[in-house]
Design a protein around this motif. Structure first.
Motif, PDB file in Angstrom:
ATOM      1  N   LEU A 134     -82.724  -4.834 -98.331  1.00 15.10           N
ATOM      2  CA  LEU A 134     -81.693  -5.537 -97.565  1.00 15.10           C
ATOM      3  C   LEU A 134     -80.325  -4.928 -97.802  1.00 15.10           C
ATOM      4  CD1 LEU A 134     -80.792  -7.938 -95.782  1.00 15.10           C
ATOM      5  CD2 LEU A 134     -80.575  -9.255 -97.887  1.00 15.10           C
ATOM      6  N   ILE A 135     -79.994  -4.658 -99.047  1.00 12.19           N
ATOM      7  CA  ILE A 135     -78.694  -4.076 -99.385  1.00 12.19           C
ATOM      8  C   ILE A 135     -78.571  -2.672 -98.792  1.00 12.19           C
ATOM      9  CG2 ILE A 135     -77.261  -3.271-101.301  1.00 12.19           C
ATOM     10  CD1 ILE A 135     -78.445  -5.635-102.925  1.00 12.19           C
ATOM     11  N   ALA A 136     -79.636  -1.889 -98.874  1.00 14.30           N
ATOM     12  CA  ALA A 136     -79.607  -0.530 -98.315  1.00 14.30           C
ATOM     13  C   ALA A 136     -79.451  -0.570 -96.794  1.00 14.30           C
ATOM     14  CB  ALA A 136     -80.881   0.212 -98.695  1.00 14.30           C
ATOM     15  N   GLY A 137     -80.112  -1.500 -96.133  1.00 12.53           N
ATOM     16  CA  GLY A 137     -79.999  -1.629 -94.686  1.00 12.53           C
ATOM     17  C   GLY A 137     -78.599  -2.020 -94.246  1.00 12.53           C
ATOM     18  N   VAL A 138     -77.988  -2.934 -94.963  1.00 13.75           N
ATOM     19  CA  VAL A 138     -76.612  -3.341 -94.643  1.00 13.75           C
ATOM     20  C   VAL A 138     -75.651  -2.184 -94.875  1.00 13.75           C
ATOM     21  CG1 VAL A 138     -74.736  -4.880 -95.364  1.00 13.75           C
ATOM     22  CG2 VAL A 138     -77.033  -5.794 -95.023  1.00 13.75           C
ATOM     23  N   ALA A 139     -75.841  -1.421 -95.934  1.00 14.28           N
ATOM     24  CA  ALA A 139     -74.968  -0.280 -96.219  1.00 14.28           C
ATOM     25  C   ALA A 139     -75.088   0.786 -95.130  1.00 14.28           C
ATOM     26  CB  ALA A 139     -75.300   0.311 -97.588  1.00 14.28           C
ATOM     27  N   VAL A 140     -76.312   1.083 -94.699  1.00 12.83           N
ATOM     28  CA  VAL A 140     -76.511   2.077 -93.637  1.00 12.83           C
ATOM     29  C   VAL A 140     -75.884   1.591 -92.335  1.00 12.83           C
ATOM     30  CG1 VAL A 140     -78.277   3.180 -92.198  1.00 12.83           C
ATOM     31  CG2 VAL A 140     -78.546   3.120 -94.680  1.00 12.83           C
ATOM     32  N   ALA A 141     -76.049   0.327 -92.005  1.00 13.87           N
ATOM     33  CA  ALA A 141     -75.452  -0.226 -90.784  1.00 13.87           C
ATOM     34  C   ALA A 141     -73.934  -0.150 -90.839  1.00 13.87           C
ATOM     35  CB  ALA A 141     -75.921  -1.660 -90.582  1.00 13.87           C
TER      36      ALA A 141
END
Length: 57
Positions: free
Chosen positions: A36-43
């Motif tokens: 979840l954290i990685a997805g938010v950072a990429v977005a």
């Protein structure tokens, strides 16, 4: 509620069995929040790059 419910504190043997029983929720590990954290950072990086491209273009 069922009519034949017996209180686990009704006698010593039932109370000890109730206290010694493991909790099912305590044995399950919490899921990892890393995806979840990685997805938010990429977005966030994509949005910042898009805004910069539009502003500079």
């Amino acid at each position: 509620m069922a009519e034949n419910y017996t209180d686990p504190s009704g006698n010593t043997a039932q109370f000890r069995a109730f206290v010694d029983s493991p909790e099912p929720a305590a044995s399950a590990p919490a899921p990892s929040r890393l995806p979840l954290i990685a997805g938010v950072a990429v977005a966030a990086v994509v949005v910042v790059a898009l805004v910069a491209w539009i502003a500079l273009g």
